[in-house]
Design an enzyme around this catalytic site. Structure first.
Site, short mmCIF file in Angstrom:
data_model
loop_
_atom_site.label_atom_id
_atom_site.label_comp_id
_atom_site.label_asym_id
_atom_site.label_seq_id
_atom_site.Cartn_x
_atom_site.Cartn_y
_atom_site.Cartn_z
N ASP A 25 6.93 -7.32 5.01
CA ASP A 25 5.78 -7.52 4.13
C ASP A 25 5.60 -9.01 3.83
O ASP A 25 4.49 -9.51 3.75
CB ASP A 25 5.99 -6.78 2.81
CG ASP A 25 5.82 -5.29 2.98
OD1 ASP A 25 5.63 -4.85 4.14
OD2 ASP A 25 5.89 -4.56 1.97
N ASP A 55 2.41 -11.21 4.35
CA ASP A 55 1.78 -11.96 3.25
C ASP A 55 1.63 -13.43 3.62
O ASP A 55 0.62 -14.07 3.29
CB ASP A 55 2.61 -11.83 1.98
CG ASP A 55 2.51 -10.43 1.37
OD1 ASP A 55 1.63 -9.67 1.82
OD2 ASP A 55 3.31 -10.11 0.48
N SER A 108 -7.50 -2.88 -3.65
CA SER A 108 -6.12 -3.30 -3.41
C SER A 108 -5.72 -4.22 -4.57
O SER A 108 -6.39 -4.21 -5.61
CB SER A 108 -6.08 -4.02 -2.08
OG SER A 108 -4.78 -4.38 -1.78
N LEU A 109 -4.70 -5.01 -4.40
CA LEU A 109 -4.29 -5.92 -5.47
C LEU A 109 -3.97 -7.28 -4.87
O LEU A 109 -3.40 -7.36 -3.79
CB LEU A 109 -3.01 -5.41 -6.15
CG LEU A 109 -3.07 -4.21 -7.08
CD1 LEU A 109 -1.66 -3.80 -7.48
CD2 LEU A 109 -3.89 -4.54 -8.31
N LYS A 143 5.59 -1.75 -9.37
CA LYS A 143 4.78 -1.54 -8.17
C LYS A 143 5.60 -0.63 -7.24
O LYS A 143 6.61 -1.04 -6.68
CB LYS A 143 4.48 -2.87 -7.50
CG LYS A 143 3.54 -2.74 -6.32
CD LYS A 143 3.03 -4.11 -5.90
CE LYS A 143 1.93 -4.01 -4.87
NZ LYS A 143 2.33 -3.34 -3.64
N LYS A 175 -1.83 -5.18 -15.56
CA LYS A 175 -3.22 -4.70 -15.64
C LYS A 175 -3.78 -5.02 -17.01
O LYS A 175 -3.13 -4.71 -18.02
CB LYS A 175 -3.27 -3.18 -15.43
CG LYS A 175 -2.71 -2.74 -14.11
CD LYS A 175 -2.69 -1.22 -13.99
CE LYS A 175 -2.13 -0.86 -12.62
NZ LYS A 175 -2.01 0.57 -12.43
N CYS A 198 34.75 6.17 24.16
CA CYS A 198 34.74 6.32 22.71
C CYS A 198 35.88 5.51 22.11
O CYS A 198 37.03 5.65 22.53
CB CYS A 198 34.89 7.80 22.34
SG CYS A 198 35.17 8.05 20.57
N CYS A 214 37.14 15.00 19.26
CA CYS A 214 37.33 13.59 18.89
C CYS A 214 37.75 13.49 17.42
O CYS A 214 37.14 14.14 16.56
CB CYS A 214 36.02 12.83 19.11
SG CYS A 214 36.11 11.11 18.61
S1 IVH Z 1 -3.15 -0.27 -9.27
C1 IVH Z 1 -7.35 -1.45 -8.86
N1 IVH Z 1 -0.64 0.24 -9.90
O1 IVH Z 1 -0.09 -1.36 -4.51
C2 IVH Z 1 -5.94 -1.08 -9.00
N2 IVH Z 1 -1.20 -0.04 -7.60
O2 IVH Z 1 -0.86 -3.80 -3.16
C3 IVH Z 1 -5.30 -0.74 -7.70
N3 IVH Z 1 0.69 0.24 -6.08
O3 IVH Z 1 -3.09 -0.12 -3.24
C4 IVH Z 1 -3.98 -0.26 -7.74
N4 IVH Z 1 2.20 0.69 -7.61
O4 IVH Z 1 -1.06 1.46 -3.33
C5 IVH Z 1 -1.53 -0.01 -8.91
N5 IVH Z 1 1.55 0.73 -10.59
C6 IVH Z 1 0.66 0.49 -9.61
C7 IVH Z 1 1.04 0.47 -8.25
C8 IVH Z 1 0.08 0.20 -7.27
C9 IVH Z 1 1.97 0.56 -6.31
C10 IVH Z 1 0.11 0.01 -4.74
C11 IVH Z 1 -1.23 0.67 -4.49
C12 IVH Z 1 -2.15 -0.48 -4.18
C13 IVH Z 1 -1.18 -1.50 -3.65
C14 IVH Z 1 -1.74 -2.90 -3.71
#
Ligand code: IVH
Length: 715
Positions: free
Chosen positions: A53, A57, A102-103, A136, A311, A429, A452
């Site tokens: 990842d 990124d 997504s985030l 996450k 958030k 072996c 074995c």
């Molecule tokens: S919120 C608009 N909350 O991370 C808000 N996402 O990298 C969108 N993910 O697509 C998502 N844990 O699959 C949110 N506590 C969490 C999360 C979460 C994992 C994933 C999700 C998202 C991805 C983005």
């Protein structure tokens, strides 16, 4: 730990060096887009990423940096403009009611501070801003649509606008309610979009990989890929067999919650599992504190989390902030740095497992990684080593796959000494000297010696392990001591151990000896299913043991079963049938079972305690048609276990008809008589103690009942 900027520089947006021409940068951007698309395809469609990842990124961050310099040159289909994701062929498509965003990511305290600053600067001056911090979860996002309280559709994110219809598969996930739990007196919401993460626990992931190795199939790289691969299965029976779970974190309906906090509470109320740990933060410091705390805690969790999500709490503020392309401006993901380390590969040794599979392991110069010292890492199999061109003497990069098993990621080729030695799989072996062989189409080499010593040792360790006979205090170290002292050779010997013998072992005091004997005694009650798994019969996993136990009920019945009889059981098949018959045909195995029986082990399926308040207790049930995952006999036994009467024909006295595909006249009759018809998912839900749907809101039998839900129609 929160990383300082200097530590994360390699994962951050690559800085642009002076003197790079516009032309060369734009060319680079084109190349990056191609690479990113390739890796997105590997990740989202094939569930088989080729890079980590963090490397992914790094590519997108570099691309973003270039695009920021020349915004006029960004093509509309650039991967930075839309969530990376595809709809795989084979699934029907579902358009999301609200796009699935997504985030954006941040990687250190400073960038998190920038996010907080930006949020505050975009809101009216003096606004009181708070955040909800959640882990996450490392899985895949899923949207669940509930109509009048019933789950009618489930979809993956896909490209954010259109996802894959995975409804049938999602119905097999136990932590997803088929029907919302609505408190009495509250109205059932007409339409609800619940979103969250489908994930696989680390334990389930390890189990699945073990089964796959055993079956000669490729392992999944990590729990996320395993979850994605399992959910995006065209055969729901496969999904049902793999334990997936779900955390809900988002809800959209006609009545909106005012805050993210309230959203999580509502989700709980409706019967969803929300992330275990979350908090409300008011300042940047609070945010960083949660991130740090979660970093400490996350290694102990049963599932992977790769970061924390901040958030904005108030929904009105979220709306005001909106989104840029694919990322909301009101939420951000803090990604923990991937735990990697560099070290020297001193040697490659071969371990022989309980099924005779030879697994190469790396012996490393000890190095610190995620809080522990690592000196061994898995190299999976010969192909893995050859593909990565790993040689003894190389400097390698290791990480923790699934944060549990260290794995060699790659070789630092520039540092390869001339003396580095390529790996050759031994022909013999290392435990017994017999020849090893690789079956066509399998990645694994196996020892050909049926006796074995490694099989005995690993078999004993497996026998005593938690999911098998669950003998506490009888782990690998104790088993090795017992073997070295020649106190045991096979599982039956465990049940003849005496206290005086145990006391001769090093570091074994009276108390531990007593406890061990008690644990051994207790294991006698594990029941036939666990015992069958514990015996290590090839291809019989935990689920196979249970299926066989449910079907045959006693060891005697199973021992005398024919291949045809076994192969006729759903989910068993010819390979398992053959393996079981071969195992019991061996006189040594029969003798082992006999000794275990004499020692007093339960050789029957443990009767489930009958609970009179169980929804099926005393009910008359009829099973008809082909059920998606269970064979009919197993389903009937399950019902009988909780006190139901199973009947072959439908009458007015029938309480439930469990109908599968191609259910014929019995289903018609049930509908005519107004008997409740349920599908397998509902059957399993009720069997697990779920509540019976209240008559007024449950779809009635005349409408085709829950059955219709499966066909994706409005109930
Ligand atoms: S919120 C608009 N909350 O991370 C808000 N996402 O990298 C969108 N993910 O697509 C998502 N844990 O699959 C949110 N506590 C969490 C999360 C979460 C994992 C994933 C999700 C998202 C991805 C983005």
């Amino acid at each position: 730990m929160i990383m300082e900027e200097k530590d994360t520089i390699q994962y951050k947006a690559a800085e642009l060096k002076e003197g790079e021409s516009k032309e060369s940068l734009l060319r680079e951007a084109d190349g990056l887009r191609m690479q990113i698309r390739h890796h997105e395809y590997q990740y989202y469609v094939l569930d088989a990423p080729e890079i980590s990842d963090a490397e992914y990124d790094a590519l997108t961050n570099r691309l973003r940096a270039i695009e920021a310099l020349y915004p006029g040159e960004v093509p509309p289909d650039s991967p930075t403009r839309r969530p990376g994701g595809y709809v795989a062929p084979g699934f029907t498509q579902v358009k999301h009611m609200v796009p699935m965003l997504s985030l954006g990511n941040v990687y250190n305290a400073e960038e998190m501070g920038d996010f907080d600053q930006r949020v505050r600067s975009l809101l009216p001056p003096g606004t009181d801003v708070s955040y909800v911090l959640e882990p996450k979860i490392d899985g895949l996002a899923c949207s669940l649509i509930y109509e009048n309280g019933w789950l009618v559709r489930a979809a993956t994110r896909g490209d954010g606008e259109v996802g894959e219809n995975v409804t049938t598969n999602v119905r097999t996930i136990k932590s997803i309610p088929q029907r919302l739990k609505v408190p009495e007196g509250e109205e059932v919401p007409e339409l609800l979009d619940v979103r969250g993460e489908v994930y696989m626990s680390r334990a389930a992931f390890l189990r699945l990989n073990e089964e796959r190795t055993e079956a000669g199939e490729a392992e999944f790289a990590n729990p996320r890929n395993a979850a994605a691969g399992s959910l995006r299965q065209l055969d729901p029976a496969v999904t049902a067999r793999r334990s997936l779970s779900f955390f809900a974190y988002y809800l959209k309906g006609p009545e909106e919650p005012e805050t993210q906090e309230e959203c999580l509470r509502n989700l709980e109320k409706y019967g969803f599992t929300t992330p275990e740990h979350w908090c409300v933060a008011h300042t940047k410091e609070d945010i960083l504190k949660f991130i740090e705390e979660h970093d400490q805690r996350r290694r102990e969790l049963a599932y992977d989390t790769d970061g924390a999500v901040a958030k904005v709490n108030a929904v009105w503020q979220q709306k005001l902030l909106g989104a840029t392309g694919k990322d909301p401006r009101w939420a951000i993901a803090y990604k923990y740095p991937p735990e990697q380390a560099r070290t020297k590969l001193e040697d490659i040794v071969i371990q022989v497992g309980r099924t005779g599979v030879l697994t190469p392991a790396a012996v490393l110069t000890p190095v610190k990684l995620s809080g522990s010292t690592v000196s061994r890492a898995t190299l999976h199999n010969e192909d893995f080593i050859l593909e990565k061109d790993i040689r003894i003497g190389d400097t390698v990069i290791i990480n923790k796959a699934a944060e549990i098993i260290p794995e060699v990621l790659s070789v630092v080729k520039e540092l390869r000494p001339e003396t580095a030695v390529p790996f050759v799989m031994p022909k013999e072996c290392p435990e017994c000297g017999w020849a090893v062989a690789r079956k066509e189409g399998e990645a694994a080499y196996r020892c050909t010696n049926p006796h074995c010593p490694a099989l005995g040792r690993e078999g004993l360790i497996h026998f005593a392990s938690r999911d098998a006979m669950d003998i506490e205090g009888c782990g690998p170290a104790v088993i090795n001591q017992l073997l070295d002292a020649e106190l045991v050779k096979n599982p039956a010997d465990l049940y003849e151990l005496k206290e005086e013998q145990l006391l001769t072992l090093e570091r074994m005091g009276k108390k531990s000896a007593d406890n061990l004997l008690k644990a051994i005694e207790k294991s006698k009650q594990q029941g036939l299913d666990k015992l069958l798994f514990a015996l290590g019969i090839r291809h019989i996993g935990a689920k196979g043991g249970r299926l066989l136990a449910l079907h045959f009920k006693t060891m005697d019945a199973l021992m005398n079963a024919t291949t045809e009889e076994l192969a006729g059981i759903k989910d068993i098949g010819a390979v398992i049938a053959e393996s079981v018959v071969t195992w019991f045909a061996n006189p040594l195995n029969r003798e082992l079972v006999e000794r275990l029986q004499k020692a007093g082990l339960t050789m029957e399926m443990q009767a489930l305690t009958v609970n009179e308040s169980h929804p099926f207790f005393g009910k008359t049930m009829v099973f008809t048609g082909t059920l998606p995952t269970l064979d009919r006999a197993t389903a009937q036994t399950m019902a009988q276990d909780v006190g139901a009467k199973v009947s072959g024909s439908v009458s007015k006295k029938t309480d439930y008809v469990v109908a599968g595909e191609e259910a014929g006249s019995k289903l018609d009759k049930a509908q005519k008589l107004g008997v409740t018809v349920i599908d397998e998912a509902e059957f399993l839900r009720l069997l697990g103690g779920g509540e019976v749907a209240d008559e007024s809101t449950a779809p009635s039998a005349e409408e085709g009942n829950l059955f219709a839900g499966l066909a994706e129609e409005k109930p």
